[in-house]
Design an enzyme around this catalytic site. Structure first.
Site, short mmCIF file in Angstrom:
data_model
loop_
_atom_site.label_atom_id
_atom_site.label_comp_id
_atom_site.label_asym_id
_atom_site.label_seq_id
_atom_site.Cartn_x
_atom_site.Cartn_y
_atom_site.Cartn_z
N TRP A 70 0.96 -1.22 0.09
CA TRP A 70 -0.18 0.08 -0.01
C TRP A 70 0.87 1.21 0.06
O TRP A 70 0.46 2.14 -0.66
CB TRP A 70 -0.97 -0.12 1.11
CG TRP A 70 -2.05 -1.12 0.90
CD1 TRP A 70 -2.29 -2.28 1.24
CD2 TRP A 70 -2.91 -0.82 -0.32
NE1 TRP A 70 -3.26 -3.10 0.87
CE2 TRP A 70 -3.82 -2.27 -0.13
CE3 TRP A 70 -3.58 -0.10 -0.92
CZ2 TRP A 70 -4.82 -2.40 -0.96
CZ3 TRP A 70 -4.68 -0.21 -1.81
CH2 TRP A 70 -5.28 -1.46 -1.60
N ASP A 128 -2.18 6.73 6.22
CA ASP A 128 -3.16 5.61 5.89
C ASP A 128 -3.41 4.79 6.91
O ASP A 128 -2.82 3.63 6.88
CB ASP A 128 -2.61 5.11 4.33
CG ASP A 128 -3.56 4.01 3.64
OD1 ASP A 128 -4.80 3.86 4.51
OD2 ASP A 128 -3.41 3.41 2.83
N LYS A 178 -12.69 -1.69 6.64
CA LYS A 178 -12.37 -2.64 7.82
C LYS A 178 -12.77 -2.34 9.07
O LYS A 178 -13.64 -3.18 9.54
CB LYS A 178 -10.58 -2.50 7.64
CG LYS A 178 -10.07 -3.24 6.55
CD LYS A 178 -9.49 -1.84 5.33
CE LYS A 178 -8.43 -2.42 4.33
NZ LYS A 178 -8.54 -3.69 3.51
#
Lengths: 360, 360
Positions: free
Chosen positions: B102, B172, B196
């Site tokens: 990511w 993030d 999530k």
């Protein structure tokens, strides 16, 4: 449980059968023991749901094979930026038709990326009409022509598809997609926020001819690049899975209503009977030119605006919800999208007649 | 109805109580006779739902008043573009820490807008660690420092917040937001895709210090401009209303679990017992440095990879779902976000011990 009639302009009514199915399987989708919302977008089950939704939309709209169908985020307003970013393709000007508030927003955002030629505007008549084909001052060098087939706020709908010759035609169909048959091949691109005729807010459908993809402005964000999204089957990152699933249920429901052809007959009937009351009862009026009246959004005003509040309160008490006009225009607006049943329109008409008899 | 244990990395498990409430009121929200999905985002009812969700998030994370909270669309990946577009603020370089897949995606997208300095990378050890503060080669002239506190795919989580001095720190937190207390004031910006620990996919939460807003790159789309979104209370256009509502229910649920402090104790316990089995049972292993092990995503491999398929099949038969590792790394991964109950982890551990006894 009570279900009222919901005339909201968006987010708006969803088919009750769709909501019931979603409710039934919300905690346990197809016996898997988890919600569709809890599933990976890359699971074979969700990928199948997504592909089926796309195929059903292709069937409903008879979308030719040389068009990509994208399931995106951001709403139609995000398309206002994406369109010039993707479709200028080396050109510096684009043509826009201005028929109201949503046209103006599209123009404002596009103006940040190119020279916008407003090739027709109905502002002089307060956006109560559509320009005729002969009034469009089209530029053969424009990158594309953009218009808004249905203006949600003032209830103005084109009764024809503009002929733009070889210049790609782009349409914001947020508030009338799937409401009647259209010839997709007349368009270079069609887009629509989901929250009127497709599903819940947070999903945007883009239908774009594949030869137009891949020549973007250099600063286009990856997620704003149609080609990148198309190449990733709209799963460059996690898509709005629940909205996509619900859209699929709506498409199945629409097929069961006889498809776009079937719902169009219903929509015509609903709109005609509502306009008939507005035109025949002097207590009500609608300023839009007859040929430009929307099947989806029906604004009207009372002869005596002092009664607006009472009208809305009594309507609400009868389960006729969300009838206030847009804050920018006032009065009333009945949005009668695909999912608003004919009985809802009948109930509204009965109430309108009764109210005018008591107060007219 | 069956409910299985869902170890999906995202979209992932939601609290069962939240799903039940959403199911209960799906067709008739609070007696209004319509779904929350069918309500205008500008209705007083929805505006109250939205404001309450924001306030609950502010309470849970103790967000200082000088931070804006935005409810956006597009996922964390859209932030990879928005961050340079909004936070370069006249500078031309930004610092990025690379701890995995990511991070790399964020770097790739940012590189289209500025010079990216990778100030530390753990690629040499195959992304199984986090760099120490002393290893960060920070540039005092960088516009900001970006990092990924938890890397979902390889299960690597920072055990400290980098000190970046006066340079704004951007995180993030898609896969570990709300999993434990953090000091928001250490960050210039925190962002997270909802799917999530917050709610369904299609919603992105952005927490950004208000003095950083308003100095964007000129080609920034309106919907990518934090200030424009903040000034419109995240309703520049129709937001993903159902996702926002569900996030609000999750925040209420989290408060009922004792808030972030309460859930952190549970998360610690869940993670510690799962890692304990992996470390003590030679049939299983996890390559991540002890100090960098994620509480949220626990990857592990079997001593004999030939048994992977059988392990996954038997697990699924026992209602332990979505345990395959990411396709780029293989093996197994148990994502144990806030909504995965401790009993789910206990059931997984019992199965792992049993499986290893039978096949070890």
């Amino acid at each position: 449980m009570t279900r009222n009639y919901n005339f909201s302009a968006g987010p708006s009514a969803l088919p009750e059968d769709v909501l019931k199915q979603a409710q039934h399987e919300l905690l346990d989708w197809h016996g898997l023991g988890l919600s569709i919302m809890e599933m990976s977008h890359r699971s074979k089950e969700f990928v199948a749901v997504a592909a089926e939704a796309e195929q059903d939309l292709r069937d409903l709209m008879k979308i030719p094979d040389n068009y990509k169908v994208l399931f995106m985020q951001g709403g139609a307003s995000s398309q206002f930026s994406m369109i010039p970013m993707n479709l200028l393709r080396g050109k510096t000007t684009a043509d826009y038709i201005n028929t109201g508030d949503w046209s103006k927003k599209a123009i404002k955002e596009a103006s940040r990326y190119c020279d916008v030629n407003v090739v027709a505007t109905t502002e002089a008549d307060n956006f109560t009409s559509v320009p005729a084909q002969s009034e469009l001052k089209l530029n053969p060098d424009a990158a594309y022509v953009h218009y808004t087939p249905n203006e949600t706020i003032r209830g103005v709908e084109f009764d024809y598809i503009p002929d733009t010759g070889d210049v790609p035609l782009v349409a914001d169909m947020s508030s009338n997609i799937l409401s009647r048959p259209i010839d997709v091949s007349r368009f270079a691109m069609i887009y629509a926020g989901a929250q009127k005729n497709i599903g819940p807010a947070g999903l945007t459908v883009v239908i774009v001819r594949d030869d137009l993809l891949g020549d973007i402005l250099p600063t286009t964000p990856a997620l704003y690049d149609y080609k990148v999204n198309a190449d990733a089957d709209s799963m460059l990152n996690t898509p709005p899975t629940f909205g996509w699933y619900l859209a699929g249920l709506v498409f199945k429901w629409l097929k069961a209503q006889g498809g776009v052809e079937g719902i169009a007959e219903l929509n015509r009937r609903k709109a005609e009977k509502l306009y008939a009351v507005i035109d025949s009862n002097p207590f009500y009026s609608n300023p839009v030119a007859i040929n430009a009246r929307s099947w989806m959004n029906v604004p009207f005003i009372l002869a005596n605006a002092d009664l607006d509040k009472l009208f809305l309160q009594e309507a609400q008490d009868k389960g006729l919800l969300n009838l206030p006009g847009h804050r920018s225009v006032g009065g009333m607006r009945a949005s009668i999208y695909n999912a608003v049943p004919e009985e809802g329109v009948d109930a509204l008409i009965a109430f309108m007649q009764d109210f005018s008899q008591r107060h007219g």
